[in-house]
Design a protein around this motif. Sequence first.
Motif, short mmCIF file in Angstrom:
data_model
loop_
_atom_site.label_atom_id
_atom_site.label_comp_id
_atom_site.label_asym_id
_atom_site.label_seq_id
_atom_site.Cartn_x
_atom_site.Cartn_y
_atom_site.Cartn_z
N LEU A 87 0.84 -1.20 0.00
CA LEU A 87 0.00 0.00 0.00
C LEU A 87 0.87 1.25 0.00
N PHE A 88 1.94 1.20 0.81
CA PHE A 88 2.86 2.33 0.88
C PHE A 88 3.53 2.57 -0.48
N ALA A 89 3.99 1.47 -1.10
CA ALA A 89 4.66 1.60 -2.40
C ALA A 89 3.70 2.21 -3.42
N TYR A 90 2.45 1.76 -3.43
CA TYR A 90 1.47 2.33 -4.37
C TYR A 90 1.25 3.81 -4.08
N ALA A 91 1.12 4.14 -2.79
CA ALA A 91 0.87 5.55 -2.43
C ALA A 91 2.05 6.42 -2.88
N GLU A 92 3.29 5.91 -2.69
CA GLU A 92 4.48 6.68 -3.08
C GLU A 92 4.52 6.90 -4.57
N ARG A 93 4.00 5.95 -5.34
CA ARG A 93 4.03 6.08 -6.80
C ARG A 93 2.78 6.81 -7.31
N GLY A 94 1.99 7.31 -6.38
CA GLY A 94 0.77 8.05 -6.77
C GLY A 94 -0.27 7.11 -7.34
N GLU A 95 -0.21 5.83 -6.96
CA GLU A 95 -1.15 4.85 -7.54
C GLU A 95 -2.17 4.36 -6.52
N LEU A 96 -2.39 5.17 -5.49
CA LEU A 96 -3.35 4.77 -4.47
C LEU A 96 -4.76 4.97 -5.04
N THR A 97 -5.43 3.89 -5.33
CA THR A 97 -6.77 4.05 -5.91
C THR A 97 -7.83 3.82 -4.83
N LEU A 98 -8.92 4.54 -4.95
CA LEU A 98 -10.00 4.40 -3.98
C LEU A 98 -11.21 3.78 -4.66
N THR A 99 -11.86 2.86 -3.97
CA THR A 99 -13.12 2.32 -4.47
C THR A 99 -14.22 2.95 -3.61
N LEU A 100 -14.84 3.97 -4.15
CA LEU A 100 -15.78 4.73 -3.33
C LEU A 100 -17.17 4.10 -3.33
N SER A 101 -17.78 4.11 -2.18
CA SER A 101 -19.17 3.67 -2.09
C SER A 101 -19.81 4.38 -0.89
N LYS A 102 -21.12 4.17 -0.76
CA LYS A 102 -21.83 4.79 0.36
C LYS A 102 -21.62 3.93 1.60
N VAL A 103 -21.04 4.53 2.63
CA VAL A 103 -20.63 3.72 3.78
C VAL A 103 -21.20 4.30 5.08
N ARG A 104 -21.63 3.41 5.97
CA ARG A 104 -22.07 3.86 7.29
C ARG A 104 -20.89 3.66 8.25
N LEU A 105 -20.24 4.79 8.58
CA LEU A 105 -19.02 4.70 9.39
C LEU A 105 -19.27 4.04 10.74
N GLN A 106 -20.50 4.26 11.28
CA GLN A 106 -20.80 3.69 12.59
C GLN A 106 -20.73 2.16 12.55
#
Length: 390
Positions: free
Chosen positions: A216-235
């Motif tokens: 995850l760190f290596a991806y973030a450093e290479r600017g390749e951190l991808t997010l899979t967005l959805s509707k989430v109930r944090l609680q």
Amino acid sequence: MVDAFICPRCHQPLRTEDRFCQQCGLDLAIEATIGELLAEYNLPAGSEVPLEPEILISRLGETLVAQGKISPQQLEIALKYQADQNAQGRLVRLGQALVEFGFLDESSLDEAITLQILQLQQALKRANQELERRVEQRTKELRQALLRVSELNQVKANFIANVSHELRTPLALLRGYLDMMKEGAFGEITDEQAQVLDALLRSATRLEKLIDDLLLFAYAERGELTLTLSKVRLQEIAGQIVESHRYAAQAKGIRLEARIEQDLPSVHCDRERIAWVMSELINNAIKFSSSGGKVSITVYHQQGLITVAVQDQGIGIPAKRLQEIFEPFHQLDGSTTRRYGGTGLGLALATRILEAHGCQLRVESEVGKGSLFEFSLPALEEEHFNGSSR
Ligand SMILES: Nc1ncnc2c1ncn2[C@@H]1O[C@H](COP(=O)(O)OP(=O)(O)OP(=O)(O)O)[C@@H](O)[C@H]1O
Ligand SMILES: [Mg+2]
């Protein structure tokens, strides 16, 4: 007419293209140079220092002698006269004294001063050019160094990604066989063997987490951190994560308290990654607390934001070291006899994940009293909360 263009001597308006004041004839170029010199030597601008061209020539006498305009004896006489007059309270400039004695006429004096000013300007120009050249050179060197650093970062990120991938395969094999063994695929196992296998499986899980974090760190450093967005109930995820940490807290004698509002709007986020962030924060809170302490997780809705806060009563962080904790592989206890374990990646990754969501990780801490880590995500509007999607 713009107010800024006013003659400093007669206070009459000036035109921008004027070299000399139309009213009093003041040489504005010399005036500007004098101003620069006053600023350079931190002298107060204004009437204290007479603004005359001669002020620019620190060694006018020697210059005039060198130019053959006066003799050394004439200079001596004029200097003595100037000193006498000054002692009597009459401010006399050297040039003025030379003119009064008839050693020099006004126009020769002006000529000598002008020549010297021109030489000064030339010297200043050369110094400026040299300075600009050096600044350019340094900028070039810095740009190259920066490029090198970003190349090295890239190499580091690639290395971490490759090694982590390579570690994953044998580890998956180990876990597979351990699971099979525990299930009795290779024959009956004793209770003692089952305990050993459990310990091995726990270690495999820790290694898997480390490898996942590194990737995850290596991806973030290479600017390749991808997010899979959805509707989430944090609680909901907060509740699950608190439960998954109950055992660890209990084992350390720490009270885990959850104050999670249930009737909360959802948020738009990457469920897995935000769960990971919460888990890291709770993990840290437990890790840096001692027996008898309390860790509380609060999830609440305020001003359109859903905030997740993790508070502990642990060792705390010194104010001047607060920035360090977000640097990758950085731990405040850097000694070889570290008490707390870990690689120092948790908060670095948590901040990157939250930044990718457009929010920040806030921290408040006091040494010996405890720490508070929190982040907020925008609550989805009511219609989204009720089920309709964009
Ligand atoms: N709740 C906390 N209380 C006191 N110190 C903390 C707390 N959270 C983080 N720190 C300090 O910040 C450092 C970095 O935290 P981070 O979570 O990034 O790394 P880690 O927990 O040491 O290792 P990892 O998360 O990779 O297992 C910690 O080593 C610790 O010094
Ligand atoms: Mg951590």
